[in-house]
Design a protein around this motif. Structure first.
Motif, mmCIF file in Angstrom:
data_model
loop_
_atom_site.group_PDB
_atom_site.id
_atom_site.type_symbol
_atom_site.label_atom_id
_atom_site.label_comp_id
_atom_site.label_asym_id
_atom_site.label_seq_id
_atom_site.Cartn_x
_atom_site.Cartn_y
_atom_site.Cartn_z
ATOM 1 N N GLY A 47 0.812 -1.202 0.000
ATOM 2 C CA GLY A 47 0.000 0.000 0.000
ATOM 3 C C GLY A 47 0.847 1.255 0.000
ATOM 4 O O GLY A 47 1.963 1.269 0.515
ATOM 5 N N TYR A 104 0.224 5.310 1.075
ATOM 6 C CA TYR A 104 -0.767 6.136 1.768
ATOM 7 C C TYR A 104 -0.362 7.597 1.747
ATOM 8 O O TYR A 104 0.803 7.938 1.968
ATOM 9 C CB TYR A 104 -0.931 5.641 3.194
ATOM 10 C CG TYR A 104 -1.399 4.212 3.250
ATOM 11 C CD1 TYR A 104 -2.753 3.916 3.223
ATOM 12 C CD2 TYR A 104 -0.492 3.162 3.282
ATOM 13 C CE1 TYR A 104 -3.196 2.606 3.250
ATOM 14 C CE2 TYR A 104 -0.919 1.852 3.307
ATOM 15 C CZ TYR A 104 -2.278 1.581 3.293
ATOM 16 O OH TYR A 104 -2.707 0.287 3.302
ATOM 17 N N ASP A 113 -5.302 9.415 4.477
ATOM 18 C CA ASP A 113 -5.432 7.951 4.511
ATOM 19 C C ASP A 113 -5.065 7.392 5.877
ATOM 20 O O ASP A 113 -4.115 7.845 6.510
ATOM 21 C CB ASP A 113 -4.507 7.300 3.470
ATOM 22 C CG ASP A 113 -4.867 7.673 2.046
ATOM 23 O OD1 ASP A 113 -6.012 8.124 1.823
ATOM 24 O OD2 ASP A 113 -3.998 7.502 1.168
ATOM 25 N N ARG A 162 -12.912 1.693 3.216
ATOM 26 C CA ARG A 162 -12.044 2.374 2.245
ATOM 27 C C ARG A 162 -10.782 1.555 1.977
ATOM 28 O O ARG A 162 -10.308 1.483 0.843
ATOM 29 C CB ARG A 162 -11.674 3.770 2.756
ATOM 30 C CG ARG A 162 -12.779 4.794 2.529
ATOM 31 C CD ARG A 162 -12.212 6.213 2.567
ATOM 32 N NE ARG A 162 -11.624 6.532 3.850
ATOM 33 C CZ ARG A 162 -12.302 7.039 4.884
ATOM 34 N NH1 ARG A 162 -13.588 7.252 4.778
ATOM 35 N NH2 ARG A 162 -11.685 7.312 6.011
ATOM 36 N N GLU A 163 -10.260 0.947 3.031
ATOM 37 C CA GLU A 163 -9.076 0.101 2.855
ATOM 38 C C GLU A 163 -9.403 -1.110 1.977
ATOM 39 O O GLU A 163 -8.599 -1.515 1.132
ATOM 40 C CB GLU A 163 -8.556 -0.359 4.225
ATOM 41 C CG GLU A 163 -7.294 -1.197 4.193
ATOM 42 C CD GLU A 163 -6.046 -0.414 3.828
ATOM 43 O OE1 GLU A 163 -6.125 0.787 3.512
ATOM 44 O OE2 GLU A 163 -4.969 -1.055 3.823
ATOM 45 N N ARG A 195 -9.486 0.083 -1.526
ATOM 46 C CA ARG A 195 -8.117 0.274 -1.982
ATOM 47 C C ARG A 195 -7.486 -1.058 -2.379
ATOM 48 O O ARG A 195 -6.863 -1.187 -3.437
ATOM 49 C CB ARG A 195 -7.313 0.920 -0.854
ATOM 50 C CG ARG A 195 -6.068 1.668 -1.264
ATOM 51 C CD ARG A 195 -5.157 1.884 -0.077
ATOM 52 N NE ARG A 195 -4.835 0.645 0.611
ATOM 53 C CZ ARG A 195 -4.005 -0.285 0.152
ATOM 54 N NH1 ARG A 195 -3.406 -0.114 -1.003
ATOM 55 N NH2 ARG A 195 -3.788 -1.383 0.838
ATOM 56 N N GLN A 231 -8.956 -2.311 -5.637
ATOM 57 C CA GLN A 231 -8.407 -1.549 -6.763
ATOM 58 C C GLN A 231 -7.002 -2.021 -7.090
ATOM 59 O O GLN A 231 -6.620 -2.135 -8.251
ATOM 60 C CB GLN A 231 -8.387 -0.056 -6.436
ATOM 61 C CG GLN A 231 -9.728 0.609 -6.442
ATOM 62 C CD GLN A 231 -10.436 0.464 -7.778
ATOM 63 O OE1 GLN A 231 -11.503 -0.146 -7.843
ATOM 64 N NE2 GLN A 231 -9.862 0.972 -8.843
ATOM 65 N N HIS A 232 -6.253 -2.316 -6.038
ATOM 66 C CA HIS A 232 -4.884 -2.765 -6.244
ATOM 67 C C HIS A 232 -4.852 -4.115 -6.947
ATOM 68 O O HIS A 232 -4.040 -4.331 -7.851
ATOM 69 C CB HIS A 232 -4.146 -2.836 -4.906
ATOM 70 C CG HIS A 232 -2.675 -3.002 -5.048
ATOM 71 N ND1 HIS A 232 -1.902 -3.590 -4.088
ATOM 72 C CD2 HIS A 232 -1.829 -2.670 -6.050
ATOM 73 C CE1 HIS A 232 -0.642 -3.615 -4.499
ATOM 74 N NE2 HIS A 232 -0.587 -3.045 -5.680
ATOM 75 N N ASP A 270 -4.363 7.383 -11.170
ATOM 76 C CA ASP A 270 -4.831 7.370 -9.776
ATOM 77 C C ASP A 270 -4.131 8.442 -8.951
ATOM 78 O O ASP A 270 -4.755 9.101 -8.112
ATOM 79 C CB ASP A 270 -4.576 5.992 -9.144
ATOM 80 C CG ASP A 270 -5.444 4.909 -9.767
ATOM 81 O OD1 ASP A 270 -6.426 5.255 -10.452
ATOM 82 O OD2 ASP A 270 -5.126 3.718 -9.578
ATOM 83 N N ARG A 302 -5.772 12.266 -6.985
ATOM 84 C CA ARG A 302 -5.597 12.755 -5.621
ATOM 85 C C ARG A 302 -5.225 14.233 -5.593
ATOM 86 O O ARG A 302 -5.392 14.890 -4.577
ATOM 87 C CB ARG A 302 -4.492 11.966 -4.920
ATOM 88 C CG ARG A 302 -4.860 10.522 -4.710
ATOM 89 C CD ARG A 302 -3.760 9.805 -4.006
ATOM 90 N NE ARG A 302 -4.273 8.697 -3.248
ATOM 91 C CZ ARG A 302 -4.737 8.769 -2.014
ATOM 92 N NH1 ARG A 302 -4.724 9.920 -1.373
ATOM 93 N NH2 ARG A 302 -5.205 7.712 -1.406
#
Lengths: 220, 220
Positions: free
Chosen positions: A77, A79, A83, A133-134, A137, A140-141, A159, A163
């Motif tokens: 991840g 962040y 986040d 949300r995690e 994420r 999506q990953h 992506d 942001r």
DNA sequence: CGGTTTATTGAAATGCGTCAACGATTGTGG
DNA sequence: CCACAATCGTTGACGCATTTCAATAAACCG
């Protein structure tokens, strides 16, 4: 050229500028936190340690990662401000976390959080929200990991752009970090970037400053 | 042909036999549910639809999936008895869901669930728990996608074995489904299986019945 | 039993990794 | 401010893993 902001007003809202510097708002959970400053490459926790806190990025960039037996680094991840990270289902951290750039984070005691969540619906709701949300994420990953090398890099840039405001992206991490996140080699990332550049999908201000011209992901 | 199921006794505990047939226990959330029977290939919801329920597998196997623009199928999740699926952060389903085999599922109204979670800590705790498990699943999946083809198939079989008692695994899904889940082609899956068979890591009872001999994952 | 789906195998094409060299950038001490 | 070293990024040639395309074989289903 881009969006103007009321300049003199008190900075209650997210600040203008790149993601690395912006500072998110406070929530019920955040108010249970203390601050911590980190220098570049500083370790926050190690895989296998007891998960005693969860964290929120205020300024900077944090990565979570593990190593395969073959030595290769798996970047799980990345962040950015706003986040939360360090969330665990089990009692141990299953990855390590370190600062990519010098950063400021909030540290929130896990025990206190769990006990407050038991009585305050707002807190438990926020916990669910953070976990959700995690989850998003992570999904999506895993979608990202199914694309071709070029698509992965393109989607990654896209992506990152989402942001920020504006088209310009500051890549605060190395090519190797990007590669480890996308499960590619640094060479493949470099090649994908030059190809995207040749196709004028992106252009470079410097090695780590990219202007993303495309308006939507190239793959799905 | 094989395992006898206790036919007359009340099914309070998880039954002996393969994962496809076993039936999990009930929880506070489950008591808000109604049952639904599904035949093989029956669609439960479609990507883009409003997410009005969450679901729990009682019997059978459910897959969630989407399609890429190029037509390729992305199998995002495979769910077995005891697993919850259909959880969404947004208001829409971002994948479709269908029954791999004839199945029985529990249907739980989302609105009712959210409103009860606001007042009952046990329910909100369980929601968090379910989301956390789904998060864990998604992370394991993205780890899976970083392995080599052989490793992916080996790990997949290993994971399937963990859900059962004993070494024997009933693959209720097609090779194509496995391929779509592992982001490989059906051919690559077949080749990996024959290789594992040649190495005596596994052996076949039939095309969809595999005995897994290895005791631990071959990669990490 | 015949037709249809599902699984396996082989040969050729391709995308990405590996290895190696070079070039650019950053940081440090003279 | 420059020189140097160290790190980081790019490029090229080659090899290997996986895909693609095609054919065959096995299982499933009316």
């Amino acid at each position: 050229m881009p969006n103007s902001k009321s300049p003199g007003s008190p900075p209650r809202r997210r600040e203008r500028g790149n993601a690395v510097l912006s500072k998110p708002d406070q929530t019920p959970v955040d108010r249970m936190s203390s601050e911590r400053l980190l220098s570049r490459r500083e370790l926050i926790y190690r895989k296998g340690q007891a998960a005693e806190n969860i964290y929120k990025v205020e300024i900077g960039c944090i990565k979570t990662f593990a190593h395969r037996r073959n030595g290769r680094c798996l970047l799980v991840g990345m962040y950015f401000p706003g986040d939360y990270f360090g969330l665990e289902i089990r009692k141990m951290h299953h990855v390590s976390a370190e600062a990519v750039t010098s950063s400021k984070i909030l540290v929130i005691g896990r025990k206190a959080l769990v006990s407050r969540a038991a009585t305050e619906a707002a807190v438990s709701k926020e916990m669910l929200d953070i976990t959700g949300r995690e989850l998003h994420r992570a999904m999506q990953h895993s979608l990202l990991l199914r694309l071709s090398a070029n698509e992965r890099v393109g989607q990654f840039l896209f992506d990152m752009k989402k942001r920020n405001r504006g088209k310009e992206v500051e890549l605060v991490m190395s090519r190797q970090d990007i590669a480890d996140y996308l499960n590619l080699t640094a060479e493949s990332v470099a090649r994908a970037l030059t190809q995207l550049n040749n196709q004028s999908a992106i252009s470079f201000r410097s090695h780590r400053r990219v202007v993303v011209h495309i308006r939507r992901p190239m793959a799905a």
